[in-house]
Motif scaffolding. Structure first.
Motif, PDB file in Angstrom:
ATOM      1  N   PRO A 178      43.043  96.518  56.589  1.00  0.00           N
ATOM      2  CA  PRO A 178      43.720  96.375  55.295  1.00  0.00           C
ATOM      3  C   PRO A 178      45.156  95.893  55.461  1.00  0.00           C
ATOM      4  O   PRO A 178      45.822  96.192  56.453  1.00  0.00           O
ATOM      5  CB  PRO A 178      43.690  97.801  54.723  1.00  0.00           C
ATOM      6  N   PRO A 179      45.655  95.143  54.482  1.00  0.00           N
ATOM      7  CA  PRO A 179      47.023  94.632  54.582  1.00  0.00           C
ATOM      8  C   PRO A 179      48.057  95.712  54.308  1.00  0.00           C
ATOM      9  O   PRO A 179      47.896  96.528  53.407  1.00  0.00           O
ATOM     10  CB  PRO A 179      47.065  93.557  53.497  1.00  0.00           C
ATOM     11  N   GLN A 180      49.121  95.706  55.090  1.00  0.00           N
ATOM     12  CA  GLN A 180      50.269  96.561  54.823  1.00  0.00           C
ATOM     13  C   GLN A 180      51.402  95.760  54.202  1.00  0.00           C
ATOM     14  O   GLN A 180      52.470  96.293  53.937  1.00  0.00           O
ATOM     15  CB  GLN A 180      50.746  97.235  56.111  1.00  0.00           C
ATOM     16  N   SER A 181      51.152  94.483  53.972  1.00  0.00           N
ATOM     17  CA  SER A 181      52.127  93.640  53.290  1.00  0.00           C
ATOM     18  C   SER A 181      51.379  92.552  52.538  1.00  0.00           C
ATOM     19  O   SER A 181      50.398  91.996  53.044  1.00  0.00           O
ATOM     20  CB  SER A 181      53.097  93.015  54.298  1.00  0.00           C
ATOM     21  N   ILE A 182      51.857  92.253  51.334  1.00  0.00           N
ATOM     22  CA  ILE A 182      51.303  91.153  50.551  1.00  0.00           C
ATOM     23  C   ILE A 182      52.461  90.415  49.884  1.00  0.00           C
ATOM     24  O   ILE A 182      53.591  90.902  49.843  1.00  0.00           O
ATOM     25  CB  ILE A 182      50.316  91.623  49.465  1.00  0.00           C
ATOM     26  N   VAL A 183      52.160  89.225  49.377  1.00  0.00           N
ATOM     27  CA  VAL A 183      53.079  88.532  48.479  1.00  0.00           C
ATOM     28  C   VAL A 183      52.380  88.389  47.136  1.00  0.00           C
ATOM     29  O   VAL A 183      51.156  88.235  47.071  1.00  0.00           O
ATOM     30  CB  VAL A 183      53.505  87.157  49.027  1.00  0.00           C
ATOM     31  N   VAL A 184      53.161  88.477  46.071  1.00  0.00           N
ATOM     32  CA  VAL A 184      52.658  88.321  44.705  1.00  0.00           C
ATOM     33  C   VAL A 184      53.517  87.252  44.056  1.00  0.00           C
ATOM     34  O   VAL A 184      54.703  87.460  43.828  1.00  0.00           O
ATOM     35  CB  VAL A 184      52.738  89.642  43.916  1.00  0.00           C
TER      36      VAL A 184
END
Length: 557
Positions: A298-304
């Motif tokens: 699972p990601p611990q960082s995303i961009v929105v």
């Protein structure tokens, strides 16, 4: 001052060895210290249930009642009627008598909003707020200068003493005999630091309020995405598979849809534009996790991104707008410098995967790394220029570096057997001198003089390590004067950036981060400190099955 109840969060309990930090920050006097905290609260807009839904009333009510009992409701209403002031809105908190209070107010013709509300959404131009003395909305209203009329639980107006001013309110409710601690570490902290943390959460929650539905989010990452997008909603964020259902879910409220663009039909964007619905594109962050996304870590960082998405140079993105226009404060540049130093010393890269030791490389000559990519990756399809694949990238790199030692590293998703772009060693060695695999990107970058990339994030990571970067496509970090660009320039990128300005925009302003320990939104500094410890990586049954699937895929390639 309370912490938002993020889903499945486990804030660290107080674990300091020293006495908790109490009282006010350093100032000339206790009153000036309280004034500093007051200004900080107003700037961050935190205190009370600031994550709750805002007051919803298109007429901007002039008088707001917040009764806790039927007696209070009757007394507040009577006071306003006696003064020929019509109560424009009543807020009824949850409780055993809430339905009776709401029904009585409706019978008097008073509009009612039920449930918790964000105390900071009381309009600044309200003429008065009628409530209990220590209600969250009353405290916030006093900070903002909105007149407050207080009633006790029986409905008797408390008018015998003047209400405290904002400074007295801060001294009483924030500084007097209260202790604060860091929810990530358990260490004692100052009220000022605690307010700053609440303010960071507030900013993310406010951005999330527009998101009414999500689409294209794989089931194995939805727990983390739910936290990234949490906004104090009464119901959890709904994940949809059908574009029509996702758009329908937000159309009435004029909300936005969060979409993972590689997992949705292109028609979603045209249908959303036709309906006047915003689409916020979601993608992995630049410091993602320990382990591959294709391996179901699972990601611990995303961009929105509400504008475009960083890897698509055919249109603007929020990141590009930040890099083109934002003035970076000295404090942000200082954070960027410290962050880069920590990334390099910890050996962190996007996936932080692979061995940290590099086998002996040739000592003579210029050593150049060429990074392979997933050939059907969206960054390649949208910004890959004229390069036709990994073999063509190698050929072009050799043409630019005829006398260099060329080292090729296949993309880890391709090596894991999950994505397209594999090249046999015999093909690679037509242009490369060496092929390396299970070695971390950070270790490789520390061992070479320059890097050739197509659109790979490895080029950005190489810049952090002050390596020369030659770019064959149009990634987000190209066109700002920091790389040698072989593809056509993106005409919108006219600014010349320093490396730390690029880092500040890319790692501090644009992405979101999630602490894997407490499940709270966090800073990149905190996430990197977690990733530096071996116990961070957790292999689940799902990741083991995915790894086995990748092995099978490689056998049949």
């Amino acid at each position: 001052l309370r912490v938002p109840p993020f889903p499945r969060s486990q804030p660290a309990p107080f674990a300091g060895t020293n006495p908790p930090v109490t009282g006010a920050p350093r100032a000339e006097s206790p009153r000036e210290a309280a004034a500093m905290i007051c200004r900080q609260l107003l700037e961050n807009r935190v205190g009370g249930e600031f994550w709750a839904p805002p007051i919803l009333n298109p007429e901007r009510p002039s008088h707001i009642m917040i009764p806790l009992t039927l007696e209070q409701a009757s007394a507040m209403h009577a006071a306003l009627v006696a003064e020929a002031k019509l109560p424009k809105l009543a807020i009824v908190r949850p409780g055993p008598k809430a339905k009776h209070i709401a029904a009585w107010l409706h019978a008097q013709g008073v509009p009612v909003q039920s449930g918790p509300v964000d105390p900071w959404s009381v309009p600044d131009d309200s003429l008065s707020l009628l409530t209990s003395a220590d209600d969250d909305c009353a405290i916030v209203a006093q900070l903002r200068g909105v007149p407050v009329r207080r009633f006790d639980i029986t409905g008797v107006a408390e008018l015998t003493t003047p209400p405290p001013d904002a400074i007295e309110t801060v001294q009483r409710h924030i500084l007097s005999q209260h202790h604060y601690w860091d929810r990530f570490t358990g260490a004692a902290c100052s009220p000022s630091a605690f307010i700053d943390q609440l303010g960071a959460w507030r900013a993310q929650i406010d951005q999330n309020r527009a998101i009414g539905a999500a689409i294209g989010i794989a089931g194995w990452k939805r727990r983390e995405i739910e936290t990234f997008f949490w906004a104090g909603r009464a119901q959890p964020l709904r994940f949809h598979r059908s574009p029509a259902r996702a758009l329908s879910a937000v159309s009435a409220a004029k909300g936005a849809v969060a979409a993972w663009p590689s997992r949705v039909a292109p028609s979603l964007f045209s249908d959303a534009a036709a309906a006047g619905i915003a689409v916020h594109q979601v993608e992995d962050g630049f410091i993602r996790s320990v382990g591959l996304g294709s391996g179901l870590h699972p990601p611990q960082s995303i961009v929105v991104d509400p504008v475009g998405i960083y890897y698509d140079p055919t249109r603007a993105s929020a990141l590009e707008q930040v890099l083109q226009t934002q003035e970076f404060a000295p404090s942000l540049i200082a954070r960027a410098e410290a962050l880069v130093a920590e990334i390099i010393s910890s050996g962190i890269s996007k996936y932080a995967a692979g061995r940290d030791q590099v086998e002996a490389l040739p000592n003579a000559g210029r050593r150049v790394l060429v990074t392979g990519q997933v050939e059907d990756d969206r960054s390649v399809l949208l910004g890959g220029g004229n390069v036709t694949g990994n073999f063509d990238l190698l050929r072009r790199a050799r043409a630019e570096e005829p006398d260099s030692v060329l080292i090729f590293k296949p993309h880890p998703d391709v090596e894991a057997g999950h994505r397209k772009g594999a090249i046999s060693d015999s093909e690679c060695l037509k242009f490369a001198d060496l092929v390396v695999r299970d070695v971390s990107m950070a270790a490789l970058l520390d061992s070479v003089d320059a890097v050739h990339v197509w659109t790979s994030l490895a080029g950005f990571e190489a810049l952090l390590r002050r390596r020369e970067v030659i770019v064959h496509g149009q990634p987000f970090f190209a066109g700002w004067g920091l790389t040698r660009d072989l593809a056509e320039n993106v005409s919108r990128r006219t600014r010349r950036l320093s490396l730390m300005e690029l880092v500040a925009g890319t790692l501090l302003v644009y992405p979101r981060y999630l602490d894997p320990v407490t499940n709270l939104p966090c800073t990149p500094e905190l996430l990197i400190s977690r990733m530096a410890h071996p116990q961070f990586q957790q292999r689940t049954l799902l990741t083991r099955v995915r790894a086995f699937q990748g092995q099978i895929n490689r056998w049949f390639q």
